[in-house]
Design a protein around this motif. Sequence first.
Motif, short mmCIF file in Angstrom:
data_model
loop_
_atom_site.label_atom_id
_atom_site.label_comp_id
_atom_site.label_asym_id
_atom_site.label_seq_id
_atom_site.Cartn_x
_atom_site.Cartn_y
_atom_site.Cartn_z
N ASP A 37 0.89 -1.30 0.17
CA ASP A 37 0.17 -0.05 0.05
C ASP A 37 0.93 1.39 0.00
O ASP A 37 0.47 2.35 0.46
CB ASP A 37 -1.14 -0.16 1.23
N LEU A 38 1.89 1.40 -0.76
CA LEU A 38 2.86 2.62 -0.94
C LEU A 38 1.82 3.47 -1.61
O LEU A 38 1.08 3.17 -2.38
CB LEU A 38 3.92 2.33 -1.60
N GLU A 39 1.98 4.56 -1.23
CA GLU A 39 1.37 5.68 -2.00
C GLU A 39 1.35 5.83 -3.41
O GLU A 39 2.56 5.95 -4.08
CB GLU A 39 1.81 7.35 -1.30
N PRO A 40 0.42 5.73 -4.15
CA PRO A 40 0.19 5.48 -5.77
C PRO A 40 1.05 6.73 -6.28
O PRO A 40 0.65 7.80 -5.92
CB PRO A 40 -1.31 5.53 -6.16
N TYR A 41 1.85 6.40 -7.33
CA TYR A 41 2.30 7.35 -8.30
C TYR A 41 3.65 8.10 -7.10
O TYR A 41 4.56 8.79 -8.01
CB TYR A 41 1.53 8.38 -8.33
N ASP A 42 3.81 7.91 -5.91
CA ASP A 42 4.70 8.76 -5.15
C ASP A 42 6.07 7.83 -5.06
O ASP A 42 6.51 7.33 -4.24
CB ASP A 42 4.28 9.22 -3.86
N VAL A 161 6.38 13.65 4.92
CA VAL A 161 5.88 12.23 5.26
C VAL A 161 5.82 11.38 4.17
O VAL A 161 5.44 11.77 3.21
CB VAL A 161 4.27 12.81 5.79
N VAL A 162 6.28 10.08 4.41
CA VAL A 162 6.57 9.25 3.24
C VAL A 162 5.39 8.23 3.34
O VAL A 162 5.07 7.28 2.45
CB VAL A 162 7.63 8.64 3.05
N TYR A 163 4.75 7.73 4.43
CA TYR A 163 4.02 6.53 4.82
C TYR A 163 3.12 7.05 6.16
O TYR A 163 3.62 7.44 7.09
CB TYR A 163 4.51 5.15 4.73
N ILE A 164 1.79 6.75 5.92
CA ILE A 164 0.94 6.63 7.29
C ILE A 164 0.64 5.11 7.59
O ILE A 164 0.00 4.62 6.69
CB ILE A 164 -0.16 7.42 7.21
N ASP A 165 0.98 4.66 8.89
CA ASP A 165 0.50 3.28 9.04
C ASP A 165 -1.02 3.14 9.51
O ASP A 165 -1.45 4.17 9.75
CB ASP A 165 1.75 2.53 9.92
N MET A 171 5.40 8.21 9.01
CA MET A 171 7.06 7.76 8.65
C MET A 171 7.58 8.71 7.80
O MET A 171 6.84 9.50 6.93
CB MET A 171 7.19 6.63 8.02
N THR A 172 8.56 9.30 7.90
CA THR A 172 9.43 10.41 7.41
C THR A 172 10.39 9.91 6.46
O THR A 172 11.16 8.66 6.69
CB THR A 172 9.71 11.41 8.06
#
Lengths: 239, 239, 239
Positions: A37-42, A161-165, A171-172
């Motif tokens: 579930d990584l952020e699409p396109y990012d 911020v690179v991911y929210i769990d 996470m940064t």
Amino acid sequence: MIVLFTDFGIEGPYTGQVQARLQQLAPGVPVINLFSDLEPYDVEAAAYLLPAYAAGFPPGTVFVCVVDPGVGGSRPGVAVCADGCWYVGPNEGLFAILARRARHVQCRELPAAMGVSSSFHGRDVFAPVAAQLAGGLSVEAVDVPVACLDKPEWPDELLRVVYIDRYGNAMTGVRASEVDASQLLSVNGHQLKSAQTFSDVGMGEAFWYANSNGLVELAVNRGRADKVLGISVGTLLSL
Amino acid sequence: MIVLFTDFGIEGPYTGQVQARLQQLAPGVPVINLFSDLEPYDVEAAAYLLPAYAAGFPPGTVFVCVVDPGVGGSRPGVAVCADGCWYVGPNEGLFAILARRARHVQCRELPAAMGVSSSFHGRDVFAPVAAQLAGGLSVEAVDVPVACLDKPEWPDELLRVVYIDRYGNAMTGVRASEVDASQLLSVNGHQLKSAQTFSDVGMGEAFWYANSNGLVELAVNRGRADKVLGISVGTLLSL
Amino acid sequence: MIVLFTDFGIEGPYTGQVQARLQQLAPGVPVINLFSDLEPYDVEAAAYLLPAYAAGFPPGTVFVCVVDPGVGGSRPGVAVCADGCWYVGPNEGLFAILARRARHVQCRELPAAMGVSSSFHGRDVFAPVAAQLAGGLSVEAVDVPVACLDKPEWPDELLRVVYIDRYGNAMTGVRASEVDASQLLSVNGHQLKSAQTFSDVGMGEAFWYANSNGLVELAVNRGRADKVLGISVGTLLSL
């Protein structure tokens, strides 16, 4: 071991289709979903997560890494060997930070995909390559300079911020080893102090800490940092 | 078999990291995700789900059980042997109801974790212990009285919603065997009758029934009980 | 290989319970989650996805297929053999389109389930049957006419949205092979042209294309078609 690091989602068909392909081509090799579930396109966000979360896997692990804004475009696929592990996916920057930090890196460009779907290279191109590599086989590919992986404009530490769990922790792209524990971190007008762990701060209090993979992470004790701080993937921070 | 019973989420990195660790330490042992979306911090709710959903697994199964409001705190980890299966996790009440209902229970306290992340004991402490137990090895631990697992203030049947599934059905902490099928159940001003199964009531009608693991569950035929009844994890009920 | 094609969800207990049962009854047989988030109760939508997404699996694959609006009702379970693969689940139309398109189909009706939960036949009836079939064993069942699988009122191409993926792309029940690439597709007042793939249209532009499993899919380059077009599972389209 083959590890999936993608934005495919785990419920819909894509992760399952990749797993099925791997099962057919590399039977018996365990497949682990590390991120689906990584952020699409990012791609940039994922590029800072990859070296942090790939650390600790044994040599010989093959990572299938796909965050692909240019679906079906002509960007080449690569197979990157970094410190004994393989990383396979489209070369749009996803391997930039990994390659920068690794001691030994080699990069091979995969031949243009022929006769496969133009929209699902994860299943049709990268999974077969990963299966071959996991079996100790070589892949048809051309050595290219490692420099082609880099995005020189990307910093060593990414202040966003690179991911929210699932708990709302954020996470940064900053390694905690590069920040002094006494430093305040600013985000959306909030000033956060560091703490060792959740139970070291009061209930509902926001803080930053070195997460279990060495990244600076914003959290709230028994609360959701994303809601409390009003942040999402992409929110900038400053130190 | 190793079974994961956690609030880690399945898409993000945590479940995958635990699986990868288990794969390395106990290669070939199948790992099943039983629950990965337990309500964060709600140890009590999870404690009533555990004995219901652990039932039916074969002797020798090892459960990794983590719902951990006190992340990084000093609560000890335990390995509980109950009726032939092992249960590993932080001792904050998660094993209370299981231990109360089991015929044979032993409890061992794990040594304090040294040199591991302070925030991800699931991966760094409990997965390695589970791998050892799954391999038939003993773990370094001290026998402690089973009473340390209990929460004496918790009732035998918990009159509240403990989990809401993908369909909007609401599981409760009440065993259906302890309730007469003629009893009405009250929740949010609604009075629910029992039914054998979904197709026994009218379309859109709310009811309660004995779910496939023996818990009282609130449901709506072809509808979402959570929406229709305005309930969520934590909503109280009365009989 | 056993493949799960269900609306069970992947985080809650149901998929894990089915996997655990399969692990016990068919140890060593790999289990793939192809879909676990099919639209609840929407058998018709799933029926058009099944032949598209089952294509490409090797002969001998056993699919457990459950989308079950009549939970606990008396509809019979079936085991369908189509072109060398097995499909097991409740017969409420889920196999209608698959059977229509297959070259060789046989259908067997499973005996009424006795002594099992009335609400979780996926775990208690269909998983055991799938395990037997995956092991090359026959199952106790009676041959019935293939016609019992069909829903004669269902069209060959279904002009509606049948699934929305993690990116917001909308799959339809229409095979791309049946539509000329020059045709416009209308949905919610929007007229969509076809394109080969995402990178062939402008950023934010909506289009339709032949997805990687041959279905007409509505998409937006670097955007969410569901939001941009205001569509959800069930939205009708016209050609």
